[in-house]
Design a protein around this motif. Structure first.
Motif, PDB file in Angstrom:
ATOM      1  N   LEU A 275      -4.944  -2.039  -7.418  1.00 15.30           N
ATOM      2  CA  LEU A 275      -6.084  -1.368  -6.811  1.00 15.30           C
ATOM      3  C   LEU A 275      -5.746   0.101  -6.594  1.00 15.30           C
ATOM      4  O   LEU A 275      -4.591   0.447  -6.320  1.00 15.30           O
ATOM      5  CB  LEU A 275      -6.454  -2.010  -5.471  1.00 15.30           C
ATOM      6  N   VAL A 276      -6.754   0.967  -6.698  1.00 15.32           N
ATOM      7  CA  VAL A 276      -6.561   2.391  -6.430  1.00 15.32           C
ATOM      8  C   VAL A 276      -7.670   2.875  -5.502  1.00 15.32           C
ATOM      9  O   VAL A 276      -8.831   2.489  -5.635  1.00 15.32           O
ATOM     10  CB  VAL A 276      -6.557   3.227  -7.730  1.00 15.32           C
ATOM     11  N   GLY A 277      -7.268   3.704  -4.532  1.00 18.00           N
ATOM     12  CA  GLY A 277      -8.230   4.293  -3.607  1.00 18.00           C
ATOM     13  C   GLY A 277      -8.615   5.676  -4.081  1.00 18.00           C
ATOM     14  O   GLY A 277      -7.756   6.554  -4.247  1.00 18.00           O
TER      15      GLY A 277
ATOM     16  N   ILE B 189       1.588   9.111 -10.855  1.00 11.09           N
ATOM     17  CA  ILE B 189       2.400   8.234 -10.020  1.00 11.09           C
ATOM     18  C   ILE B 189       2.205   6.772 -10.404  1.00 11.09           C
ATOM     19  O   ILE B 189       3.105   5.952 -10.228  1.00 11.09           O
ATOM     20  CB  ILE B 189       2.042   8.450  -8.522  1.00 11.09           C
ATOM     21  N   VAL B 190       1.046   6.435 -10.956  1.00 13.06           N
ATOM     22  CA  VAL B 190       0.798   5.060 -11.394  1.00 13.06           C
ATOM     23  C   VAL B 190       1.831   4.646 -12.436  1.00 13.06           C
ATOM     24  O   VAL B 190       2.375   3.537 -12.407  1.00 13.06           O
ATOM     25  CB  VAL B 190      -0.624   4.911 -11.970  1.00 13.06           C
TER      26      VAL B 190
ATOM     27  N   LEU C 255      -5.754   8.740  -4.171  1.00 12.05           N
ATOM     28  CA  LEU C 255      -5.647   9.266  -5.538  1.00 12.05           C
ATOM     29  C   LEU C 255      -6.761  10.268  -5.851  1.00 12.05           C
ATOM     30  O   LEU C 255      -6.785  10.828  -6.937  1.00 12.05           O
ATOM     31  CB  LEU C 255      -5.702   8.112  -6.554  1.00 12.05           C
ATOM     32  N   ASP C 256      -7.680  10.451  -4.945  1.00  8.87           N
ATOM     33  CA  ASP C 256      -8.747  11.417  -5.164  1.00  8.87           C
ATOM     34  C   ASP C 256      -8.265  12.823  -4.827  1.00  8.87           C
ATOM     35  O   ASP C 256      -7.363  13.018  -4.022  1.00  8.87           O
ATOM     36  CB  ASP C 256      -9.959  11.083  -4.280  1.00  8.87           C
TER      37      ASP C 256
ATOM     38  N   VAL D  88       0.851  -1.192   0.000  1.00  4.85           N
ATOM     39  CA  VAL D  88       0.000   0.000   0.000  1.00  4.85           C
ATOM     40  C   VAL D  88       0.884   1.238   0.000  1.00  4.85           C
ATOM     41  O   VAL D  88       1.731   1.412   0.887  1.00  4.85           O
ATOM     42  CB  VAL D  88      -0.938   0.013   1.219  1.00  4.85           C
ATOM     43  N   LEU D  89       0.687   2.113  -1.004  1.00  4.04           N
ATOM     44  CA  LEU D  89       1.460   3.350  -1.118  1.00  4.04           C
ATOM     45  C   LEU D  89       0.510   4.544  -1.126  1.00  4.04           C
ATOM     46  O   LEU D  89      -0.558   4.501  -1.735  1.00  4.04           O
ATOM     47  CB  LEU D  89       2.292   3.364  -2.407  1.00  4.04           C
ATOM     48  N   ASP D  90       0.936   5.605  -0.461  1.00  4.94           N
ATOM     49  CA  ASP D  90       0.187   6.863  -0.462  1.00  4.94           C
ATOM     50  C   ASP D  90       0.577   7.634  -1.723  1.00  4.94           C
ATOM     51  O   ASP D  90       1.729   8.026  -1.890  1.00  4.94           O
ATOM     52  CB  ASP D  90       0.548   7.650   0.803  1.00  4.94           C
TER      53      ASP D  90
END
Length: 399
Positions: A374-376, A360-361, A352-353, A322-324
């Motif tokens: 997965l992306v938040g 960064i992806v 990512l919102d 998990v990365l910020d």
């Protein structure tokens, strides 16, 4: 006289031994299950075991089961996922199509990347200054130097077409180039299916503050929404609120959580969580590990130990890092250190919102060769989405 003293000594020893045995038996009756002795407990107690007849003359509350030492530990029996009276489990939506539904969350990212590219490329004639502006736009969005160079070169080769392209054609060109940079051919499937009579085991790792525990809870909701059974392992025993937080996520959708005492051995909790999942015949076991700074070698070594202990049950199917997303290129440095300790199979990008930079992806995947799975895209419980390159590129460009 000597015989009297010896007799008194024997009597005292026998009395002390009898008292200790009675105290020990009394303690065992307070255990909910055998896991409590090892420092781990289930968030819901197991169903009562047979053989609860009391024995005359035994200590108060003692039963046959208390007076006879079991030869082996009892098997794990998962209580049925049925809500208590008045309590209704939430029904999460399926994971399919989430990214398309959440594309509006990338509004600020698209203003800094997609709209910036379209604004420059729409000019009648592109000069060197214009191309430098495109490079700056990509770098500001955390796309990375290598990926930026590649994208600009590809756009340059089509400059003649761009000079006469219409708005929709220009947008499609940018979407296509960004999709290519996002790696559409990478395998982004999550290994969460039961196989060979065993549940899939997913280990979730990351630095402090990246949103790791929340991500584990959201993944559990997503799996439940897809019709899968899940067990959660709260192996973050160093942060007092972590186990409570994960347990709350599980309770909302009827998922069992295995947790340990604060400050306990995280490897033992992870081990018990997988054992519970195996004997409960669930589809997937999600293990939340303690957040750790990538610069602390001792903590990183401990993470390797957790993985090795879990593998005594069988291989770990997925290790999600998990990365910020707001950390930018520092996230790439963090990820590189984690990959040296455990075999990371996928990246989860959170936050990512809004203020995050979608590029960064591209840089994470290019630098590490590991797919973003997965992306938040928000703080809501169902704002975690499977990553789809085309849909993500369209959201960044907007229009």
């Amino acid at each position: 006289m000597e015989f009297v003293l010896i007799a008194i000594a024997i009597l005292v020893v026998a009395l002390i031994t009898g008292i200790s045995l009675l105290v020990g038996r009394g303690r065992r009756t307070t255990r909910l299950d055998s896991d409590a002795a090892a420092g781990t407990t289930l968030t819901r107690p197991r169903p009562p075991q047979p053989g609860t007849d009391t024995v005359p003359g035994a200590p108060s509350g003692a039963t046959v089961a208390d007076l006879v030492e079991p030869p082996t530990a009892p098997p794990v029996e998962l209580p049925p996922a049925e809500p208590e009276p008045g309590l209704v489990f939430e029904t999460p939506p399926p994971s399919a199509g989430r990214l398309v539904r959440l594309r509006s969350r990338l509004a600020r990212s698209q203003s800094s990347l997609g709209r910036g590219l379209l604004t420059v490329l729409a000019r009648e004639k592109l000069t060197e200054d214009d191309w430098e502006e495109i490079e700056e736009t990509l770098l500001a969005a955390d796309v990375g130097v290598a990926a930026t160079t590649q994208i600009v070169q590809r756009l340059r080769t089509q400059s003649l077409v761009l000079a006469t392209a219409s708005g929709p054609e220009l947008r499609e060109l940018v979407v296509r180039e960004l999709t290519t940079a996002l790696g559409p051919d990478l395998d982004r499937r999550l290994a969460t299916d039961r196989h060979d009579g065993q549940p899939a085991v997913v280990l979730v790792v990351g630095v402090n503050g990246a949103g790791k525990t929340t991500t584990v809870g959201k993944i559990a909701r997503s799996l439940v929404g897809d019709g899968k059974s899940v067990v959660l392992g709260a192996a973050d025993t160093f942060r007092a609120a972590a186990a409570d937080q994960l347990e709350t996520w599980g309770e909302r959708v009827g998922v069992l959580t295995v947790r340990g005492r604060e400050g306990g051995d995280p490897a033992s909790v992870a081990f018990e969580a997988v054992r519970t999942g195996i004997e409960g015949e669930v589809d997937c076991v999600l293990v939340d590990t303690a957040g750790r700074l990538h610069t602390k070698s001792g903590l990183m070594d401990e993470l390797g130990k957790v993985k090795r202990v879990v593998e005594k049950h069988g291989p770990v199917d997925e290790v999600l890092l998990v990365l910020d997303a707001t950390t930018g290129q520092n996230g790439v440095v963090q990820a590189r250190v984690f990959t040296e300790v455990v075999d990371v199979t996928g990246i989860v990008l959170t936050k990512l919102d809004g203020t995050a930079k979608g590029g960064i992806v591209v840089s994470v995947q290019r630098e590490l060769g590991i797919p973003v799975k997965l992306v938040g895209l928000g703080e809501g419980p169902d704002d975690l989405a499977p990553f789809e390159p085309r849909a993500f590129a369209e959201a960044l460009v907007g229009g």
